[in-house]
Design an enzyme around this catalytic site. Structure first.
Site, PDB file in Angstrom:
ATOM      1  N   LYS A 153      71.427  58.602  22.689  1.00 55.84           N
ATOM      2  CA  LYS A 153      70.674  59.662  23.371  1.00 55.84           C
ATOM      3  C   LYS A 153      70.997  59.665  24.863  1.00 55.84           C
ATOM      4  CE  LYS A 153      67.214  59.739  19.787  1.00 55.84           C
ATOM      5  NZ  LYS A 153      66.124  58.986  19.157  1.00 55.84           N
ATOM      6  N   GLN A 166      60.806  56.164  20.778  1.00 54.25           N
ATOM      7  CA  GLN A 166      61.583  55.829  19.584  1.00 54.25           C
ATOM      8  C   GLN A 166      60.678  55.187  18.525  1.00 54.25           C
ATOM      9  OE1 GLN A 166      64.890  56.646  19.326  1.00 54.25           O
ATOM     10  NE2 GLN A 166      64.824  55.956  17.203  1.00 54.25           N
ATOM     11  N   ASP A 204      60.431  65.742  20.253  1.00 56.99           N
ATOM     12  CA  ASP A 204      60.550  65.383  18.836  1.00 56.99           C
ATOM     13  C   ASP A 204      59.861  66.424  17.945  1.00 56.99           C
ATOM     14  OD1 ASP A 204      61.967  63.046  18.105  1.00 56.99           O
ATOM     15  OD2 ASP A 204      60.397  61.759  18.942  1.00 56.99           O
TER      16      ASP A 204
HETATM   17  N1  GUN Z   1      63.570  57.088  14.816  1.00 57.24           N
HETATM   18  C1  GUN Z   1      64.486  57.566  13.937  1.00 57.24           C
HETATM   19  N2  GUN Z   1      64.622  58.906  14.093  1.00 57.24           N
HETATM   20  C2  GUN Z   1      63.781  59.265  15.087  1.00 57.24           C
HETATM   21  C3  GUN Z   1      63.492  60.514  15.712  1.00 57.24           C
HETATM   22  O1  GUN Z   1      64.013  61.588  15.382  1.00 57.24           O
HETATM   23  N3  GUN Z   1      62.578  60.470  16.713  1.00 57.24           N
HETATM   24  C4  GUN Z   1      61.968  59.310  17.088  1.00 57.24           C
HETATM   25  N4  GUN Z   1      61.068  59.378  18.079  1.00 57.24           N
HETATM   26  N5  GUN Z   1      62.215  58.148  16.529  1.00 57.24           N
HETATM   27  C5  GUN Z   1      63.124  58.122  15.530  1.00 57.24           C
END
Ligand code: GUN
Length: 286
Positions: free
Chosen positions: A54, A98, A121
């Protein structure tokens, strides 16, 4: 033998990123640089990879980014205090905590603490609610990526029968809502569905998000149907497998996504798109 068109999520993702980069450059010239904050609690190896990817995407596309790494035993109060601080920061337009979080932290409390307009998200109840009633919202990234891939095939979604296997809050449910918003007729299947193949064999569009390796084979698929595989399963051999048995399915399907290289590359790209949308809204530009 595979004769089906393979939908390259990598290619679609690269094309969208190119457009995002151009738009971010234009925005930055007006003094608005979109900013994303990523918060990682603990040292889960998969999460560390996601967080690095990211931050890399931010750098590549000209976004401002902050990564906050907290110890695994960080008290919930401290994490909430960080989220509140990021909610107030003008240089941050998107906040992503996350998941999964360590067991002593209540995920819901953390998601609910994120300002809805910064919830890139799309997990906050306000954004989920807006999705249900069809109002503007930040869309959950993987489901939004699924819709982009279907559109990329050139298939007109409106009027088609779409079947979604899986009813999770992060994929199945929002994918079904988005397909409905595109005027598909949507059927949802799940672990208790008794006549699953009967239903999936009617699908013009089949989206599979069950988390079971090679669950769907050719016998589930109507000839020519678009098949989107959201699964990522690690086999005992160490290899990655989707929820769809690609060899079998692609012998009857129309356009179909591979794993890896299908839905996966789209998720971070849609996150970046959400961050850009949030930044434009924050500056009154959308
Ligand atoms: N962990 C795995 N995929 C995601 C996601 O799309 N967003 C978040 N916040 N955590 C994750």
């Amino acid at each position: 033998m595979t004769t089906a068109q393979i939908i390259s999520g990598k290619q679609v993702s690269d094309d969208i990123r190119q457009n995002l980069k151009t738009e971010v450059e234009a925005l930055a010239a007006q003094g608005c640089v979109p900013g994303l904050a990523v918060v990682l609690v603990g040292e889960d190896p998969a999460s560390q990879v996601y967080v690095r990817n990211k931050a890399k995407a931010c750098e590549d596309l000209g976004f401002y980014s902050e990564v906050h790494r907290l110890e695994a035993d960080t008290p919930q109060e401290e994490l909430l205090a960080l989220v509140h601080k990021l909610n107030e920061q003008d240089n941050i337009n998107g906040i992503l905590v996350q998941l999964p979080l360590p067991g002593h932290i209540e995920e819901k409390a953390v998601i609910n603490a994120i300002a809805p307009e910064k919830d890139v998200d799309g997990f906050h109840p306000v954004n989920v609610g807006n999705l249900v009633i069809g109002d503007d919202s930040l869309l959950p990234c993987t489901p939004a990526g699924v819709i982009e891939l279907i559109k990329h095939t050139g298939l007109e979604i409106s009027g088609k029968h779409a079947v979604v296997i899986g009813r999770s809050n992060i994929v199945g449910k929002p994918v079904a809502l988005l397909l409905q918003r595109e005027n598909a007729t949507v059927t949802m299947c799940h672990s208790r569905t008794s006549n699953m193949k009967e239903l999936t064999r009617q699908a013009d569009i089949l989206v599979v998000a069950v988390g079971r390796a090679n669950f769907v084979d050719a016998s589930y698929i109507k000839p020519g149907a678009v098949v989107i595989d959201v699964g990522i399963n690690r086999l005992e051999t160490g290899k990655l497998a989707g929820d769809v048995d690609f060899e079998s399915a692609s012998s009857v399907s129309g356009p179909i996504t591979p794993v890896p290289g299908g839905v996966g590359p789209m998720t971070i790209t849609m996150l970046m798109k959400n961050t850009l949308v949030a930044a434009k809204r924050a500056h009154g530009l959308s």
